[in-house]
Design a protein around this motif. Sequence first.
Motif, mmCIF file in Angstrom:
data_model
loop_
_atom_site.group_PDB
_atom_site.id
_atom_site.type_symbol
_atom_site.label_atom_id
_atom_site.label_comp_id
_atom_site.label_asym_id
_atom_site.label_seq_id
_atom_site.Cartn_x
_atom_site.Cartn_y
_atom_site.Cartn_z
ATOM 1 N N ILE A 172 0.680 -1.305 -0.060
ATOM 2 C CA ILE A 172 -0.060 -0.151 -0.041
ATOM 3 C C ILE A 172 0.872 1.229 0.063
ATOM 4 O O ILE A 172 0.562 2.334 -0.624
ATOM 5 C CB ILE A 172 -1.024 0.035 1.060
ATOM 6 C CG1 ILE A 172 -2.209 0.865 0.715
ATOM 7 C CG2 ILE A 172 -0.326 0.187 2.378
ATOM 8 C CD1 ILE A 172 -3.363 0.705 1.638
ATOM 9 N N ASP A 204 -2.051 7.792 3.963
ATOM 10 C CA ASP A 204 -3.372 7.910 4.588
ATOM 11 C C ASP A 204 -4.620 7.985 3.791
ATOM 12 O O ASP A 204 -5.730 7.247 3.887
ATOM 13 C CB ASP A 204 -3.443 8.886 5.422
ATOM 14 C CG ASP A 204 -2.485 8.525 6.597
ATOM 15 O OD1 ASP A 204 -2.167 7.395 7.077
ATOM 16 O OD2 ASP A 204 -1.924 9.315 7.530
ATOM 17 N N LYS A 232 -5.294 4.315 1.997
ATOM 18 C CA LYS A 232 -5.800 3.575 3.081
ATOM 19 C C LYS A 232 -7.219 3.882 3.396
ATOM 20 O O LYS A 232 -7.909 2.903 3.495
ATOM 21 C CB LYS A 232 -4.757 3.591 4.347
ATOM 22 C CG LYS A 232 -3.637 2.819 4.246
ATOM 23 C CD LYS A 232 -2.816 3.135 5.488
ATOM 24 C CE LYS A 232 -1.430 2.312 5.524
ATOM 25 N NZ LYS A 232 -0.977 2.243 6.829
ATOM 26 N N HIS A 233 -7.642 5.265 3.382
ATOM 27 C CA HIS A 233 -8.682 5.450 3.843
ATOM 28 C C HIS A 233 -10.135 5.021 2.768
ATOM 29 O O HIS A 233 -10.946 4.600 2.863
ATOM 30 C CB HIS A 233 -8.774 7.305 4.057
ATOM 31 C CG HIS A 233 -10.505 7.653 4.035
ATOM 32 N ND1 HIS A 233 -11.227 7.550 5.474
ATOM 33 C CD2 HIS A 233 -11.321 8.180 3.230
ATOM 34 C CE1 HIS A 233 -12.382 7.946 5.224
ATOM 35 N NE2 HIS A 233 -12.496 8.422 3.952
ATOM 36 N N TYR A 273 -9.377 2.703 0.357
ATOM 37 C CA TYR A 273 -9.581 1.371 0.322
ATOM 38 C C TYR A 273 -10.266 0.637 1.739
ATOM 39 O O TYR A 273 -11.142 -0.051 1.438
ATOM 40 C CB TYR A 273 -7.931 0.785 0.463
ATOM 41 C CG TYR A 273 -8.372 -0.766 0.356
ATOM 42 C CD1 TYR A 273 -8.389 -1.521 -0.823
ATOM 43 C CD2 TYR A 273 -7.788 -1.559 1.686
ATOM 44 C CE1 TYR A 273 -8.411 -2.931 -0.641
ATOM 45 C CE2 TYR A 273 -7.572 -2.899 1.573
ATOM 46 C CZ TYR A 273 -8.148 -3.420 0.307
ATOM 47 O OH TYR A 273 -7.912 -5.079 0.392
ATOM 48 N N TYR A 274 -10.055 1.136 2.790
ATOM 49 C CA TYR A 274 -10.560 0.430 3.749
ATOM 50 C C TYR A 274 -12.030 1.150 4.249
ATOM 51 O O TYR A 274 -12.744 0.425 4.668
ATOM 52 C CB TYR A 274 -9.624 0.592 5.192
ATOM 53 C CG TYR A 274 -8.570 -0.403 5.126
ATOM 54 C CD1 TYR A 274 -8.789 -1.724 5.572
ATOM 55 C CD2 TYR A 274 -7.355 0.076 5.000
ATOM 56 C CE1 TYR A 274 -7.603 -2.347 5.259
ATOM 57 C CE2 TYR A 274 -5.917 -0.558 4.916
ATOM 58 C CZ TYR A 274 -6.306 -1.957 5.078
ATOM 59 O OH TYR A 274 -5.274 -2.676 4.882
ATOM 60 N N ASN A 275 -12.226 2.467 4.070
ATOM 61 C CA ASN A 275 -13.574 2.959 4.354
ATOM 62 C C ASN A 275 -14.428 3.182 3.274
ATOM 63 O O ASN A 275 -15.721 3.109 3.399
ATOM 64 C CB ASN A 275 -13.166 4.325 5.196
ATOM 65 C CG ASN A 275 -12.324 4.064 6.273
ATOM 66 O OD1 ASN A 275 -11.174 4.231 6.526
ATOM 67 N ND2 ASN A 275 -13.054 3.472 7.539
ATOM 68 N N ASN A 317 -14.764 -0.365 0.859
ATOM 69 C CA ASN A 317 -14.933 -1.595 1.549
ATOM 70 C C ASN A 317 -14.055 -2.618 1.106
ATOM 71 O O ASN A 317 -14.539 -3.685 1.049
ATOM 72 C CB ASN A 317 -16.355 -2.056 1.659
ATOM 73 C CG ASN A 317 -16.588 -3.236 2.773
ATOM 74 O OD1 ASN A 317 -16.095 -2.974 3.572
ATOM 75 N ND2 ASN A 317 -17.703 -3.838 2.421
ATOM 76 N N GLN A 318 -12.765 -2.062 1.014
ATOM 77 C CA GLN A 318 -11.497 -3.286 0.601
ATOM 78 C C GLN A 318 -11.907 -3.997 -0.687
ATOM 79 O O GLN A 318 -11.455 -5.066 -0.931
ATOM 80 C CB GLN A 318 -11.365 -4.286 1.698
ATOM 81 C CG GLN A 318 -11.235 -3.749 3.010
ATOM 82 C CD GLN A 318 -10.763 -4.697 4.276
ATOM 83 O OE1 GLN A 318 -10.590 -5.823 3.690
ATOM 84 N NE2 GLN A 318 -10.940 -4.444 5.366
ATOM 85 N N ARG A 338 -4.449 -10.685 -2.294
ATOM 86 C CA ARG A 338 -4.112 -10.912 -0.793
ATOM 87 C C ARG A 338 -3.197 -12.166 -0.877
ATOM 88 O O ARG A 338 -3.433 -13.100 -1.624
ATOM 89 C CB ARG A 338 -5.382 -11.208 -0.219
ATOM 90 C CG ARG A 338 -6.301 -9.886 -0.005
ATOM 91 C CD ARG A 338 -7.338 -10.102 0.949
ATOM 92 N NE ARG A 338 -8.157 -9.172 1.036
ATOM 93 C CZ ARG A 338 -9.165 -8.542 0.234
ATOM 94 N NH1 ARG A 338 -9.408 -8.995 -0.752
ATOM 95 N NH2 ARG A 338 -9.596 -7.341 0.624
ATOM 96 N N THR A 390 -2.277 -12.700 5.231
ATOM 97 C CA THR A 390 -2.935 -11.471 5.763
ATOM 98 C C THR A 390 -2.253 -10.158 4.929
ATOM 99 O O THR A 390 -2.839 -9.133 5.332
ATOM 100 C CB THR A 390 -2.813 -11.304 7.258
ATOM 101 O OG1 THR A 390 -1.254 -11.379 7.401
ATOM 102 C CG2 THR A 390 -3.371 -12.356 8.055
ATOM 103 N N ILE A 421 -1.882 -7.522 2.001
ATOM 104 C CA ILE A 421 -2.441 -7.091 0.862
ATOM 105 C C ILE A 421 -1.430 -6.325 0.086
ATOM 106 O O ILE A 421 -0.569 -5.369 0.413
ATOM 107 C CB ILE A 421 -3.580 -5.815 1.221
ATOM 108 C CG1 ILE A 421 -4.483 -6.767 2.329
ATOM 109 C CG2 ILE A 421 -4.145 -5.171 0.169
ATOM 110 C CD1 ILE A 421 -5.391 -5.684 3.050
#
Length: 72
Positions: free
Chosen positions: A15, A27, A30-31, A33-35, A38-39, A46, A49, A51
């Motif tokens: 990442i 950041d 990451k925001h 992708y994760y928020n 929803n990935q 993957r 664990t 990414i």
Amino acid sequence: MNDLVDKQSNPLLSIERASKYLELPVDTLKHHYYNVSNQTAPTPTRIGTRIFFTLNSLDEFVEGNTQKTGSL
């Protein structure tokens, strides 16, 4: 985009390396992708664990988020 990545030696980007390729703060990527996605975007690879992202998935992510304007 830039010569950050030698496609032959390592086609998978962490990442951190993906954010450099996209020229975004870590950041921000990451925001999203994760928020926000929803990935699911950019499409991850993957391994256990961990990414990773491919250049193709990052380029598709950019194209999918590029707003088209009317023709001139």
